[in-house]
Motif scaffolding. Structure first.
Motif, PDB file in Angstrom:
ATOM      1  N   GLY A 136      40.668 -12.747 -24.732  1.00 34.99           N
ATOM      2  CA  GLY A 136      41.840 -13.553 -24.407  1.00 34.99           C
ATOM      3  C   GLY A 136      42.053 -13.749 -22.924  1.00 34.99           C
ATOM      4  N   VAL A 137      41.211 -13.127 -22.100  1.00 35.21           N
ATOM      5  CA  VAL A 137      41.349 -13.248 -20.655  1.00 35.21           C
ATOM      6  C   VAL A 137      41.271 -14.722 -20.256  1.00 35.21           C
ATOM      7  CG1 VAL A 137      40.223 -12.717 -18.444  1.00 35.21           C
ATOM      8  CG2 VAL A 137      40.424 -10.963 -20.198  1.00 35.21           C
ATOM      9  N   THR A 138      42.201 -15.140 -19.421  1.00 38.30           N
ATOM     10  CA  THR A 138      42.226 -16.525 -18.964  1.00 38.30           C
ATOM     11  C   THR A 138      41.067 -16.770 -18.010  1.00 38.30           C
ATOM     12  OG1 THR A 138      44.613 -16.649 -19.221  1.00 38.30           O
ATOM     13  CG2 THR A 138      43.601 -18.271 -17.755  1.00 38.30           C
ATOM     14  N   VAL A 139      40.264 -17.796 -18.329  1.00 36.09           N
ATOM     15  CA  VAL A 139      39.110 -18.140 -17.493  1.00 36.09           C
ATOM     16  C   VAL A 139      39.247 -19.537 -16.892  1.00 36.09           C
ATOM     17  CG1 VAL A 139      37.528 -16.591 -18.714  1.00 36.09           C
ATOM     18  CG2 VAL A 139      37.759 -18.961 -19.476  1.00 36.09           C
ATOM     19  N   GLY A 182      41.136 -19.303 -22.793  1.00 30.96           N
ATOM     20  CA  GLY A 182      40.691 -17.927 -22.920  1.00 30.96           C
ATOM     21  C   GLY A 182      39.176 -17.827 -22.966  1.00 30.96           C
ATOM     22  N   ALA A 183      38.662 -16.632 -22.708  1.00 31.98           N
ATOM     23  CA  ALA A 183      37.213 -16.403 -22.682  1.00 31.98           C
ATOM     24  C   ALA A 183      36.563 -16.735 -24.029  1.00 31.98           C
ATOM     25  CB  ALA A 183      36.923 -14.951 -22.290  1.00 31.98           C
ATOM     26  N   ASP A 184      37.151 -16.280 -25.135  1.00 37.59           N
ATOM     27  CA  ASP A 184      36.581 -16.587 -26.451  1.00 37.59           C
ATOM     28  C   ASP A 184      36.633 -18.080 -26.748  1.00 37.59           C
ATOM     29  OD1 ASP A 184      36.046 -13.914 -26.911  1.00 37.59           O
ATOM     30  OD2 ASP A 184      37.525 -13.673 -28.513  1.00 37.59           O
ATOM     31  N   GLU A 185      37.738 -18.704 -26.383  1.00 40.43           N
ATOM     32  CA  GLU A 185      37.874 -20.151 -26.593  1.00 40.43           C
ATOM     33  C   GLU A 185      36.813 -20.906 -25.792  1.00 40.43           C
ATOM     34  OE1 GLU A 185      42.676 -20.508 -27.315  1.00 40.43           O
ATOM     35  OE2 GLU A 185      41.928 -20.437 -25.250  1.00 40.43           O
ATOM     36  N   ASN A 186      36.559 -20.463 -24.579  1.00 37.12           N
ATOM     37  CA  ASN A 186      35.555 -21.097 -23.729  1.00 37.12           C
ATOM     38  C   ASN A 186      34.163 -20.956 -24.351  1.00 37.12           C
ATOM     39  OD1 ASN A 186      34.828 -22.474 -21.285  1.00 37.12           O
ATOM     40  ND2 ASN A 186      33.985 -20.534 -20.551  1.00 37.12           N
ATOM     41  N   CYS A 187      33.876 -19.784 -24.890  1.00 37.54           N
ATOM     42  CA  CYS A 187      32.587 -19.565 -25.557  1.00 37.54           C
ATOM     43  C   CYS A 187      32.447 -20.497 -26.759  1.00 37.54           C
ATOM     44  CB  CYS A 187      32.480 -18.097 -25.981  1.00 37.54           C
ATOM     45  SG  CYS A 187      30.908 -17.674 -26.726  1.00 37.54           S
ATOM     46  N   PHE A 188      33.486 -20.603 -27.572  1.00 40.04           N
ATOM     47  CA  PHE A 188      33.485 -21.477 -28.744  1.00 40.04           C
ATOM     48  C   PHE A 188      33.270 -22.931 -28.327  1.00 40.04           C
ATOM     49  CE2 PHE A 188      35.777 -24.093 -31.899  1.00 40.04           C
ATOM     50  CZ  PHE A 188      35.201 -23.656 -33.076  1.00 40.04           C
ATOM     51  N   ALA A 189      33.989 -23.370 -27.302  1.00 40.03           N
ATOM     52  CA  ALA A 189      33.885 -24.753 -26.833  1.00 40.03           C
ATOM     53  C   ALA A 189      32.475 -25.053 -26.323  1.00 40.03           C
ATOM     54  CB  ALA A 189      34.908 -25.002 -25.724  1.00 40.03           C
ATOM     55  N   ASN A 190      31.911 -24.135 -25.559  1.00 39.27           N
ATOM     56  CA  ASN A 190      30.561 -24.337 -25.034  1.00 39.27           C
ATOM     57  C   ASN A 190      29.515 -24.280 -26.131  1.00 39.27           C
ATOM     58  OD1 ASN A 190      30.352 -24.702 -22.001  1.00 39.27           O
ATOM     59  ND2 ASN A 190      31.941 -23.144 -22.210  1.00 39.27           N
TER      60      ASN A 190
END
Length: 159
Positions: free
Chosen positions: A11-14, A90-98
């Protein structure tokens, strides 16, 4: 209780959603919508209907839902998301998007690596394949379509 238990690393904001290209931003927004209840899922379904018409929208909606549920079922840990209206990424969201963007662009190696960060290793290839289908769907939704101009003969008189 450890600090990671109180503030999960996923959940860390990236960054912010506004920094993402359209496909990736759409992936995060729809991921949040899927897991935020029936009202936000309804908004998502209506977005799909506007872009695809009723029959194709249903298939797109089901495919995206299957992808999200696959991540939840086979995840190495819960996928951490920010709130529906949150501007943060968030870090997980960024991974999912990428993952979706890489898969849609045919970058299979990158998609597989990103998938392995979300699900167990034996499910990573399947997730990468699902992400490819959904990434292409989001690409259609998030890419602005050129305005169709009627063709005019070369000798048309305007005034």
């Amino acid at each position: 209780m450890s600090s990671t238990a109180m503030h999960p690393r996923g959940g860390v904001t990236v960054g912010t959603l506004s920094e993402l290209p359209p496909l990736e931003a759409g992936a995060v927004i729809y991921l949040r919508h899927w897991f935020s209840g029936s009202e936000t899922r309804g908004q998502m379904r209506r977005d799909f209907e506007v872009n695809f018409g009723p029959e194709m929208a249903e298939a797109a909606f089901e495919a995206f839902g299957y992808l999200c549920n696959f991540c939840a079922t086979h995840g190495r840990r819960p996928l951490v998301r920010h709130g529906v209206t949150c501007k943060c990424l968030g870090a997980d969201e960024n991974c999912f998007a990428n993952l979706l963007a890489s898969a849609a662009e045919g970058q299979d190696g990158d998609a597989h690596i990103l998938a392995s960060l979300i699900v167990t290793p034996r499910k990573a290839q399947e997730l990468a394949h699902l992400a490819s289908d959904c990434g292409l769907i989001l690409q259609q939704i998030m890419t602005p379509q050129p305005v169709h101009q009627p063709a005019r003969p070369a000798a048309a008189t305007l005034h």
